[in-house]
Design an enzyme around this catalytic site. Structure first.
Site, short mmCIF file in Angstrom:
data_model
loop_
_atom_site.label_atom_id
_atom_site.label_comp_id
_atom_site.label_asym_id
_atom_site.label_seq_id
_atom_site.Cartn_x
_atom_site.Cartn_y
_atom_site.Cartn_z
N LYS A 84 81.54 63.81 98.95
CA LYS A 84 80.35 64.96 99.80
C LYS A 84 80.10 66.34 98.94
O LYS A 84 81.23 66.90 99.17
CB LYS A 84 79.42 64.50 100.72
N ASP A 131 74.51 66.64 98.59
CA ASP A 131 73.89 66.53 99.49
C ASP A 131 73.36 68.04 99.73
O ASP A 131 74.29 69.13 100.80
CB ASP A 131 74.63 67.08 100.73
N THR A 141 70.92 66.35 112.84
CA THR A 141 71.35 66.17 114.24
C THR A 141 71.72 67.43 115.00
O THR A 141 71.63 67.50 116.63
CB THR A 141 72.66 65.90 114.28
N LYS A 193 69.69 68.32 100.15
CA LYS A 193 68.22 67.88 101.09
C LYS A 193 67.44 68.59 100.48
O LYS A 193 66.58 69.79 100.86
CB LYS A 193 68.46 68.62 102.46
N LEU A 194 66.44 68.11 99.57
CA LEU A 194 65.18 68.79 98.92
C LEU A 194 64.04 68.87 99.84
O LEU A 194 64.08 67.68 100.10
CB LEU A 194 65.26 68.10 97.72
N HIS A 195 63.05 69.73 99.71
CA HIS A 195 61.97 69.83 100.37
C HIS A 195 61.32 70.95 99.54
O HIS A 195 61.01 72.20 100.19
CB HIS A 195 62.23 69.99 102.58
N ASP A 196 60.06 70.45 99.21
CA ASP A 196 59.07 71.00 98.31
C ASP A 196 58.25 70.12 98.08
O ASP A 196 58.21 69.41 98.56
CB ASP A 196 59.92 71.96 97.39
N ARG A 251 86.09 67.59 108.08
CA ARG A 251 87.49 68.63 109.18
C ARG A 251 88.74 66.97 109.53
O ARG A 251 89.86 67.08 109.43
CB ARG A 251 86.92 69.09 110.01
N ASN A 293 56.20 67.82 92.89
CA ASN A 293 55.58 68.37 92.05
C ASN A 293 57.07 68.85 91.69
O ASN A 293 57.86 68.10 90.67
CB ASN A 293 54.83 69.20 91.36
N THR A 294 57.16 69.95 92.62
CA THR A 294 58.88 70.44 92.05
C THR A 294 59.97 69.92 92.21
O THR A 294 61.05 69.68 91.68
CB THR A 294 58.57 72.09 93.18
#
Ligand code: C5P
Length: 232
Positions: free
Chosen positions: A32, A59, A119, A61-64, A211, A67-68
């Protein structure tokens, strides 16, 4: 898709990451890549890991706006990543646009999974700051159902949520679960942890382990222990 162990390669630069992975001579772990390493190295780290034969979970985490996200997903898909994620909070329209963007000219695409609620967000903060007035497990399940309705392949969730997500969204809907610790290991900053063996019983499809492997005295043995508990 079978169960697998994904190593969270949370390193500051590509050199450290590649040195770490060079210890694995017999196996090619699924890895990852998170924001830290991707922002440090850019697309080249994904291409390099793919060229070395690793499967890659990107990883980011797209948020827009839809279209973007669609156009950005098309770029990331072209790098050859195997799993990519976004925030379900971006709504179904954004998730559907993401799926369109991910599909490659040859018809293949990476698996697309959604983060429900992080989380690190408590029910209290969700209520006070985000003005979401429902219990956390209801919110997580509802976001998972939105992701399923949009055509996504699964969600990132805590191992203890995996069973409920499968019940609500089907056995084939993937649950990718961080927060994994060995029974005799250090929890670090994770709170709701499970061992690889318990995550298997809980129904996780993929465990994401950072870890406990990257900081182990012998990372290869720690990885093999995860595989023995979770996959075999
Ligand atoms: O080192 P550790 O095993 O705690 O690493 C877990 C990995 O999973 C980290 O890369 C962390 O950012 C990620 N993660 C998480 N909890 C989430 C989502 C992602 O621990 N809800």
């Amino acid at each position: 898709m079978g169960k697998d162990v994904i190593i969270a390669c949370d390193f500051a630069d590509g050199k450290t990451c590649l040195e770490f992975l060079s210890q694995f001579t017999e196996e090619k772990p699924f890895v990852k890549i998170g924001m830290e390493l991707y922002y440090a190295e850019g697309p080249s780290i994904v291409r390099e890991l793919k060229a070395r034969g690793h499967q890659v979970f990107l990883d980011l985490k797209l948020h827009d706006i839809p279209n973007t996200v669609k156009k950005s997903m098309a770029v990331l898909s072209g790098l050859g990543a195997d799993i990519i994620n976004l925030h379900a909070a971006g709504t179904r329209a954004m998730m559907e646009a993401a799926l369109e963007g991910l599909t490659r000219p040859d018809g293949t695409r990476p698996l697309l999974i959604a983060v429900t609620q992080l989380t690190s967000t408590s029910e209290e903060r969700m209520r006070e700051e985000l003005l979401i007035d429902r219990p956390m497990d209801k919110v997580v399940l509802s976001y998972a159902q939105n992701a399923k309705a949009a055509g996504l392949d699964g969600v990132v969730c805590a191992p203890r949520e995996a069973g409920k997500v499968h019940m609500a969204c089907g056995a084939d809907f993937l649950t990718v679960t961080p927060g994994i610790r060995f029974a005799d290991g250090d929890k670090g900053d994770q709170v709701r942890v499970m061992t690889p063996a318990d995550a298997k019983i809980a129904g996780s499809d993929y465990i994401v382990v950072g870890r406990p492997i990257t900081e182990a005295l012998d990372p290869v043995i720690a990885y093999q222990r995860c595989v023995a508990e979770f996959v075999d």
